[in-house]
Design a protein around this motif. Structure first.
Motif, short mmCIF file in Angstrom:
data_model
loop_
_atom_site.label_atom_id
_atom_site.label_comp_id
_atom_site.label_asym_id
_atom_site.label_seq_id
_atom_site.Cartn_x
_atom_site.Cartn_y
_atom_site.Cartn_z
N ILE A 14 0.81 -1.20 0.00
CA ILE A 14 0.00 0.00 0.00
C ILE A 14 0.85 1.26 0.00
O ILE A 14 0.60 2.20 -0.74
N ASP A 15 1.88 1.29 0.85
CA ASP A 15 2.76 2.45 0.89
C ASP A 15 4.01 2.16 0.08
O ASP A 15 5.10 2.52 0.49
N ASN A 16 3.83 1.49 -1.06
CA ASN A 16 4.98 1.08 -1.85
C ASN A 16 5.85 2.27 -2.21
O ASN A 16 5.38 3.28 -2.69
N MET A 17 7.17 2.12 -1.97
CA MET A 17 8.09 3.23 -2.15
C MET A 17 8.04 3.80 -3.55
O MET A 17 8.17 5.00 -3.76
N ILE A 18 7.86 2.94 -4.56
CA ILE A 18 7.87 3.46 -5.93
C ILE A 18 6.48 3.93 -6.33
O ILE A 18 6.33 5.03 -6.83
N PHE A 19 5.47 3.10 -6.15
CA PHE A 19 4.19 3.42 -6.75
C PHE A 19 3.39 4.43 -5.97
O PHE A 19 2.56 5.12 -6.53
N ALA A 20 3.61 4.52 -4.67
CA ALA A 20 2.84 5.50 -3.90
C ALA A 20 3.63 6.78 -3.69
O ALA A 20 3.06 7.86 -3.67
N TYR A 21 4.93 6.67 -3.50
CA TYR A 21 5.73 7.85 -3.16
C TYR A 21 6.79 8.22 -4.18
O TYR A 21 7.44 9.24 -4.03
N PHE A 22 6.99 7.41 -5.21
CA PHE A 22 7.99 7.70 -6.25
C PHE A 22 9.38 7.88 -5.73
O PHE A 22 10.15 8.64 -6.29
N SER B 24 18.37 19.48 -23.07
CA SER B 24 18.99 18.54 -22.12
C SER B 24 18.28 18.69 -20.78
O SER B 24 18.91 18.78 -19.74
N ASN B 25 16.94 18.71 -20.86
CA ASN B 25 16.13 18.86 -19.66
C ASN B 25 16.44 17.76 -18.65
O ASN B 25 16.47 16.59 -18.99
N PRO B 26 16.73 18.14 -17.40
CA PRO B 26 17.14 17.14 -16.42
C PRO B 26 16.13 16.01 -16.23
O PRO B 26 16.52 14.87 -16.05
N ILE B 27 14.84 16.33 -16.30
CA ILE B 27 13.87 15.27 -16.02
C ILE B 27 13.62 14.40 -17.25
O ILE B 27 13.68 13.18 -17.18
N THR B 28 13.32 15.04 -18.38
CA THR B 28 12.88 14.23 -19.51
C THR B 28 14.02 13.69 -20.35
O THR B 28 13.84 12.75 -21.10
N VAL B 29 15.20 14.31 -20.27
CA VAL B 29 16.30 13.82 -21.11
C VAL B 29 17.39 13.16 -20.26
O VAL B 29 17.81 12.05 -20.52
N GLN B 30 17.83 13.88 -19.19
CA GLN B 30 18.89 13.31 -18.39
C GLN B 30 18.38 12.27 -17.39
O GLN B 30 19.18 11.56 -16.79
N VAL B 31 17.06 12.19 -17.21
CA VAL B 31 16.45 11.24 -16.27
C VAL B 31 17.00 11.41 -14.86
O VAL B 31 17.45 10.47 -14.23
N ILE B 34 13.58 12.63 -10.75
CA ILE B 34 12.21 12.21 -11.04
C ILE B 34 11.35 12.18 -9.78
O ILE B 34 10.20 12.58 -9.79
N CYS B 35 11.93 11.67 -8.69
CA CYS B 35 11.14 11.39 -7.50
C CYS B 35 10.30 12.58 -7.07
O CYS B 35 9.09 12.50 -6.96
N SER B 36 10.94 13.70 -6.81
CA SER B 36 10.18 14.82 -6.29
C SER B 36 9.31 15.43 -7.37
O SER B 36 8.27 16.00 -7.08
#
Lengths: 205, 215
Positions: A14-22, B24-31, B34-36
């Motif tokens: 449920i609180d999966n690190m990837i799917f819920a919080y990226f 060379s966009n950091p998110i869409t090109v350099q990957v 992503i997280c935040s």
């Protein structure tokens, strides 16, 4: 005991690190080209999370949070060092990763070579720091809960990366439109997997 | 022995600012980062604050590391980088808690996670360690701006389609709701951010054939 199982299942599905919080997306996207490297990285992440979350729990409770230092002297009752948590957690994580790196190099040099730069990059994997920060935010009651949370988060991350690696290996032979090849289709598939995992949300144990 | 001093805003320097916005966009090109980019884009306001925080942290860290680049021994450079970034993030976090408390609560752990934001580490390693302070400053600014642009685009669509507002102001008039239009609740949920970024990548690569991956 039931509480522990609850926390474990919650952090895997449920609180999966990837799917819920990226958290941990960068290495997730970069390493998931083959199932073999993904399994290796996933297991390394389980290890690192399983160790750093309990250690950070101890540090948070006996060193950093407000009133934590009373075991040294009562006059420290209103000392709040939690602003240092970022630096201290990162230091613990960096040393743990160094340890895991040495262990993997010793016991499986092939895995070590195939993971390459991504092993030291676990240190800046947001999932690891995120695990500790979530533990801090949620205020678990004892170290068993914190450990189970750490292990569960690691297992959830492992499931996600192995899953997407398996799918990516298969769609290499599918008719993906050119601009979507590689990164684009991976994003969309991860989104769909996320929606699927949301099906677990209503589960109560 | 003095080299020709490059003007502050020469075309090479301006390129450092503009390239990360698209090519060379950091998110869409350099990957990277992503997280935040996915987690804080439910509404435009937190996304904007996050982008601003990253701009500040990146610009200052780039300059500091660039100034220190000749004195740091290579073995401990990662630790030095982490310490500089962590110090800046702690500062930004405290400022946010003091002046923008409710947004700080919405961003919760993601302000702390700026430390592990791969863009910052990535640009420090790739650029600031081998370039002069002014160039590093521009590079940091450009990459953080590229990151911010994607954040705001994703947040714009998610907020517009998911809650009918932009920056908290209602944009879709009542009449459209009466007609039967409903807010798309799926947009507020995390997975849609991934799909929106996938769509952005699709559009970007369809316009710029050079970025298409061949495999």
């Amino acid at each position: 005991m039931e509480n522990l199982v609850n926390i474990f299942v919650k952090s895997v599905f449920i609180d999966n690190m990837i799917f819920a919080y990226f958290l941990g997306m960068c290495s997730y996207l970069a390493v998931s080209k083959t199932v073999k490297t993904s399994t290796g990285l996933g297991i390394a992440v389980i290890f690192v999370l399983g160790f750093t979350v309990p250690v950070d729990y101890l540090i948070h409770n006996y060193l950093l949070k407000e009133g934590a230092l009373v075991w040294i002297s009562d006059s420290f009752a209103d000392v709040d060092l939690s602003f240092l948590s970022f630096i201290i957690f990162i230091a613990i994580i960096a040393s743990m990763v160094q340890l895991v790196e040495m262990i993997i190099e010793k016991f499986s040099p092939t895995l070590y070579n195939s993971l390459g730069i991504f092993l030291p990059l676990i240190a800046v994997n947001c999932a690891i720091l995120g695990g500790s920060l979530f533990m801090q935010e949620r205020e678990y009651n004892n170290i068993a809960e914190a450990t189970v949370f750490g292990l569960g988060s690691g297992v959830g991350w492992f499931l996600a990366i192995v899953g997407i690696a398996a799918i990516r290996e298969k769609i290499r032979y599918s008719n993906v439109p050119d601009p979507l090849k590689g990164l684009g289709i991976t994003f969309i598939i991860t989104g769909l997997m996320g929606i699927a995992f949301m099906g677990f949300m209503g589960i109560k144990l | 022995m003095s080299a020709e001093k490059e003007p502050l805003f020469s075309s090479k320097n301006i390129k450092l600012l503009t390239e990360p916005l698209n090519d060379s966009n950091p998110i869409t090109v350099q990957v990277l980062g992503i997280c935040s980019a996915l987690a804080v884009t439910v509404k435009v306001k937190p996304a904007f604050v996050m982008a601003l925080s990253v701009v500040v942290v990146m610009a200052v860290s780039n300059v500091v590391i660039s100034l220190l680049r000749k004195t740091v021994p290579p073995r401990i450079r990662i630790i030095v980088q982490l310490v500089v970034i962590a110090a800046m993030v702690i500062l930004v976090d405290q400022v946010l808690k003091a002046f923008l408390f409710d947004i700080s609560k919405q961003l919760s752990v993601f302000v702390g996670l700026i430390i592990t934001n791969c863009i910052i580490m990535g640009r420090l390693e790739a650029f600031a360690l081998s370039n002069k302070p002014w160039q590093s400053f521009l590079d940091g600014l450009g990459n953080a701006a590229g990151y911010g642009v994607i954040l705001i685009i994703v947040a714009f669509f998610r907020e517009l389609l998911g809650s009918g507002t932009v920056w908290g102001y209602k944009v879709i008039p009542e009449s459209v709701y009466d007609f039967g239009y409903e807010n798309n609740g799926l947009m507020i949920l995390p997975p849609m951010a991934l799909i929106v970024v996938g769509a952005i990548i699709w559009v970007q690569r369809a316009r710029n054939k050079k970025l298409v991956e061949s495999n």
